[in-house]
Design a protein around this motif. Structure first.
Motif, PDB file in Angstrom:
ATOM      1  N   THR A   1       1.153   6.772   0.692  1.00  0.00           N
ATOM      2  CA  THR A   1       0.252   5.695   0.271  1.00  0.00           C
ATOM      3  C   THR A   1       0.146   5.750  -1.245  1.00  0.00           C
ATOM      4  O   THR A   1       0.383   6.792  -1.856  1.00  0.00           O
ATOM      5  CB  THR A   1      -1.142   5.854   0.902  1.00  0.00           C
ATOM      6  OG1 THR A   1      -1.640   7.150   0.579  1.00  0.00           O
ATOM      7  CG2 THR A   1      -1.083   5.667   2.410  1.00  0.00           C
TER       8      THR A   1
ATOM      9  N   GLY B   1       0.801  -1.216   0.000  1.00  0.00           N
ATOM     10  CA  GLY B   1       0.000   0.000   0.000  1.00  0.00           C
ATOM     11  C   GLY B   1       0.833   1.264   0.000  1.00  0.00           C
ATOM     12  O   GLY B   1       0.305   2.365   0.084  1.00  0.00           O
ATOM     13  N   PHE B   2       2.158   1.110  -0.101  1.00  0.00           N
ATOM     14  CA  PHE B   2       3.045   2.262   0.017  1.00  0.00           C
ATOM     15  C   PHE B   2       3.799   2.556  -1.264  1.00  0.00           C
ATOM     16  O   PHE B   2       3.934   1.712  -2.143  1.00  0.00           O
ATOM     17  CB  PHE B   2       4.056   2.047   1.149  1.00  0.00           C
ATOM     18  CG  PHE B   2       3.413   1.868   2.491  1.00  0.00           C
ATOM     19  CD1 PHE B   2       2.799   2.926   3.136  1.00  0.00           C
ATOM     20  CD2 PHE B   2       3.406   0.632   3.101  1.00  0.00           C
ATOM     21  CE1 PHE B   2       2.191   2.759   4.366  1.00  0.00           C
ATOM     22  CE2 PHE B   2       2.803   0.447   4.333  1.00  0.00           C
ATOM     23  CZ  PHE B   2       2.199   1.511   4.965  1.00  0.00           C
TER      24      PHE B   2
END
Length: 191
Positions: free
Chosen positions: A71, A57-58
């Motif tokens: 993000t 998610g990064f």
């Protein structure tokens, strides 16, 4: 102390997380990890590739010469849903505390806020920025040029006030108040 590459990647990831929105420069990373710029760039590329997988998610971005962990843009819709969730309570106590500090001391840096609170404020600041209750107000001149924060017009609307002058006055606390000295006055001395 010689670190293995996987250890350096983990440390780099932790550093990016810890510095939050302020980011960290390659020079700072070189110093902290005790490696050259070529190695730092290589580590950043490897970490970005790791984050590019669908299960992460990064992302890592470079802005104005510093690197930041963010993000993924593809997940923005879910972050908006989280923020706009009608079941979500109002502001947390931590958010209200940070907001009050900013309102009364603006413009103010994250470090100054954390010194007053005695706690990390990165996540709370992100939430308040997302709610548009605060905004960046430039950078402080000096080492690191930290970001300054101030309240917004949305802050005034949220609390139903027209200007910051309408904020209630803070109670006076003597700057030289010493709790230990005050409690010593009440101790019983043996004579």
């Amino acid at each position: 102390m010689k670190l293995f590459r996987q250890e350096r990647l983990g440390i780099l990831e932790g550093l990016l997380f810890a510095v939050g929105d302020e980011g960290i420069s390659t020079q700072q990373l070189e110093y902290v990890l005790d490696v050259n710029e070529v190695e730092i760039k290589s580590l950043l590329i490897e970490l970005r590739e790791r984050y590019s997988s669908i299960s992460s998610g990064f992302d890592i971005i470079e802005v104005a010469g510093v690197y930041k962990m963010t993000t993924k843009k593809d997940h923005a819709i879910y972050l908006k849903r989280l923020i706009q969730n009608p079941n979500q309570r109002g502001l947390t106590n931590a958010a209200l505390e940070v907001l009050a500090i900013i309102a009364y001391r603006q413009p103010i840096t994250r470090h100054e806020i954390e010194n007053i609170r005695g706690a990390s404020s990165d996540n709370v600041l992100r939430k308040l920025l997302t709610f548009s209750l605060i905004e960046e107000a430039g950078r402080l001149e000096g080492p690191g040029r930290p970001i300054l924060f101030r309240t917004t017009d949305d802050f005034l609307d949220y609390f139903g006030i027209k200007t910051l002058e309408e904020l209630p006055e803070l109670p006076f606390v003597a700057p030289d108040f010493n709790l230990e000295e005050e409690t010593d006055l009440f101790s019983i001395s043996e004579e």
